[in-house]
Design a protein around this motif. Sequence first.
Motif, PDB file in Angstrom:
ATOM      1  N   LYS A 199       0.818  -1.211   0.000  1.00 42.47           N
ATOM      2  CA  LYS A 199       0.000   0.000   0.000  1.00 42.47           C
ATOM      3  C   LYS A 199       0.853   1.263   0.000  1.00 42.47           C
ATOM      4  O   LYS A 199       0.389   2.332  -0.378  1.00 42.47           O
ATOM      5  N   TYR A 243       1.227   3.891  -3.029  1.00 47.05           N
ATOM      6  CA  TYR A 243       0.007   4.656  -3.288  1.00 47.05           C
ATOM      7  C   TYR A 243      -0.266   5.661  -2.172  1.00 47.05           C
ATOM      8  O   TYR A 243      -0.706   6.786  -2.436  1.00 47.05           O
ATOM      9  N   PHE A 279       1.978   8.553  -2.938  1.00 44.66           N
ATOM     10  CA  PHE A 279       1.514   9.210  -4.166  1.00 44.66           C
ATOM     11  C   PHE A 279       0.298  10.097  -3.899  1.00 44.66           C
ATOM     12  O   PHE A 279       0.184  11.200  -4.433  1.00 44.66           O
ATOM     13  N   SER A 280      -0.605   9.643  -3.054  1.00 45.02           N
ATOM     14  CA  SER A 280      -1.897  10.312  -2.894  1.00 45.02           C
ATOM     15  C   SER A 280      -1.946  11.242  -1.685  1.00 45.02           C
ATOM     16  O   SER A 280      -3.015  11.655  -1.271  1.00 45.02           O
ATOM     17  N   LEU A 311      -5.386   3.715   3.519  1.00 45.40           N
ATOM     18  CA  LEU A 311      -5.696   3.434   2.114  1.00 45.40           C
ATOM     19  C   LEU A 311      -7.098   3.915   1.755  1.00 45.40           C
ATOM     20  O   LEU A 311      -7.302   4.541   0.717  1.00 45.40           O
ATOM     21  N   LEU A 353      -8.046   6.656  -0.991  1.00 42.33           N
ATOM     22  CA  LEU A 353      -8.844   6.229  -2.144  1.00 42.33           C
ATOM     23  C   LEU A 353     -10.149   7.003  -2.266  1.00 42.33           C
ATOM     24  O   LEU A 353     -10.509   7.473  -3.342  1.00 42.33           O
ATOM     25  N   GLN A 369      -9.450  10.557  -3.406  1.00 42.85           N
ATOM     26  CA  GLN A 369      -9.054  10.692  -4.807  1.00 42.85           C
ATOM     27  C   GLN A 369     -10.202  10.323  -5.744  1.00 42.85           C
ATOM     28  O   GLN A 369     -10.383  10.962  -6.780  1.00 42.85           O
TER      29      GLN A 369
END
Lengths: 265, 110
Positions: free
Chosen positions: A108, A111, A114-115, A140, A144, A147
């Motif tokens: 995980k 990501y 990145f986010s 996460l 998620l 985004q």
Amino acid sequence: MAPNTRHRRQAIAKAFTTALPRTLPVCISFFFLAMSYGVLMGTRGYSFLWPMCMSTFIYTGSMEFVTVDLLVSAFNPLAALMLAIMLGTRHLFYGISMLGRFTNMGAKKPYLIFSLCDETFAIDNGTTIPTTVDRGWFYLFVALLNQLSWVSGATLGGIIGGRITFSTTGLDFVMTAMFVVIFIDQWMTTTHKSHMAALTGIAIPTICLSILGPDNFMIPSLIAMLIMFIALRPYLEDLNTTTTPTNTDTTDSTDTPTTKENHTR
Amino acid sequence: MTMTTWQGIITILMAVLGTMLTRFLPFILFPESKEPPRLITYLGTVLPYAMTGLLVVYSLKGTQPLTGNHGIPEALAIIAIILLHLWKKNMLLSIAGGTAIYMALIQLVF
């Protein structure tokens, strides 16, 4: 392995139901703010694929709005790169703040990094995750959900283009409201040494903003805060031993047993 | 002047590259496998508190205290959020209530 799978599903579901109410205000405002950005791209004659890809891969609101202007000016890739780095300087500080909490995240982790936009960082940073909730899945789902609402808003805005106009006047105050609430929560759950760090985070940017104006205050603020904290180090050094409200450690119940989170020294 | 499609794509890739550089750099410089320098560990404990304050100021950077409505709607809404949050301690209620008060103030009063 059936009981194990069920246990894992329950842990994931629990992380989701913990993350959902925390992200809801961001999701709603992200959707509409991204929509206004998608509409802007649409009115400039770009297909919805452009705002969709840009919101997915750039994924920092300020730079996306700036890029809309870059796309209609002279081609200068180096200037675009420099601008993105300057606007993103604050991410360095988010990263340093999350170094300890993003340990043992496995697949995980890329990501999560990145986010890590402003709002996702604010939620991750401001939430004391209950020990019964899996940290990795919580982070996460926060990332998620945020985004997904941003990208779907931008895409829909791009499809609508200039056909519908709508007003979001005042809606962006949701972000201010959320940051204020997180600030209060952090304030209430910590001791006076943390308050000093929190007040530094209010005072220095306020001073820089009033002197330098809204367009040029961020990087000087970050540098001044860095200097201030290095100067205050003898006083604030033991902060993490006197209070650890945000570094809640949980033993990861779903993946392989993890080593005890140890990032303090 | 508008860019060609490829120039546009390159510009966007540069924006992605710059942003991702700032997000990944701390994790590349200080990987999990190695103990970070003590200064970085120290900053990692104080910055979380300071960054929330910075975000509050950052989100209010467009407020003009000397002209227009003098930032009174923002100030009133923040006071309302603080009182609401100390009273009910419900994050969603505080955010929704504060935003509703702010939107009402700028659309109906100021």
